[in-house]
Write a protein that holds these residues in place. Sequence first.
Motif: not given
Length: 438
Positions: A95-99, A65-73
């Motif tokens: 669901y989060r992995l799909g995002r 979640d932290v990496f996704r929020e920082r844009g480091e997908l």
Amino acid sequence: MKRLGLMLILGTALAAGCNREEALRHYGLGHLAFADGQYTEAIQEFQDAIELDSGLAVAYAGVGDVFRERGELDKAIHPYQRAIELMPYEFTYHYRLGRAYQGLHRDTEAAKTYETAIHLDPDNAPVRVNVGVVYFRMGDLGKARTHTEKAVELEPTHGFAWSNLGAIYDAQGEIYRAINAYQKSIALDSNQAPVHVNLATAYLRQGRLDKAIEEFKRAAELDPNTPLIRKRLAYAYSKQKRYGAAIEQLQTALELDPKDWQCRNSLAAIYMIFYLHTPQQDRLREQALEEWHQSLESNPDQPAVRDQIKKWAEPIEVPAPPEEPAKPPEEPKEPPAPPVVPPEMPAPPVEAPKPPVAPPEMPAPTEPPAPPEMPPPVAPPEMPAPPAPPEPPTEPPAPPEAPAPPAPAEPPTEPPAPPEMPPPVEPPPAPAPAGAAE
């Protein structure tokens, strides 16, 4: 010996329990840091929790979640996968992995991951919305429509679901359904600039230019710093031949993005349209040439633009207007006939006054006297006949022959050909879904 083994097992279990409790404490601290936007501290707490308990799936998901929020997908993929390995039936991890896959445009993997999430929770509207976006991008409009229609059925107040459904209908050519879906989305949330753009584009395809301009202007109010909205508004104005308003929008778009060479080409084309209507105003041709030159600075690989610059390097020769032919002399007009004065009426005869007559003696009241006879009425005198009007001349004099007008000046042998230019602005492309659901 058996007693010693049992004590070792109990000691290990107690230690594991202590580790799990401490790991959960670090996870809680990481969650609080993440909520406060302290991403570095959050990752450290989550990793401390994983070191204490490598089977704590929620800690791995927290790192993702932290990496996704920082844009480091790309960095979020592995933590999510690890969380799924530990808890394969947890819907939110899929669901989060799909995002993350969707944000990286790894659409095939995103669709597969979302389908697994739907299998685990078929009544979740956001995952339906997102998988619809993925299928739309993959060109599978049938699956995109199925999932998005299910999303609005599950959650009728989901604004993104309605706007995305409108984009799908639009792409399938069902323009009236698309407009209805866009309008429902705007009714739920009127501050969605992309939805106003899609609705305006749909109106544009119908030829409803006034409605399209209204929606584009609303989108520009909500998002004034997006050049694309200004360019589409300029296109709508140019379809109404409101070139002045189109120029204003294109100039605003260039202020936002000075290197937009397509926008400069459109601006040059409008200047040339004005110039061909009024070739006396050569400054319009010069402005068009200036825009074309700046367009080449941003994109030198434009042979068509170079051809236009060569073609219009010199102004059009404007022929002098032909002299007006001399007017023939006016024909003499007949003098007006004198007014006919009607003859005066003779005055009626005046009767001389009669002397007073003495009243007769009244006889005895036996019979009433007979009434006196009335004199006969006097006929009025006859009216004299009016004089006959003067006879007109037998034949009016012939007017003098007008001199033949001089032959008009011959037109130029060949009028200047209009320039072969791109349309004033590019027509808008097919609509895109407004966005993904959270």
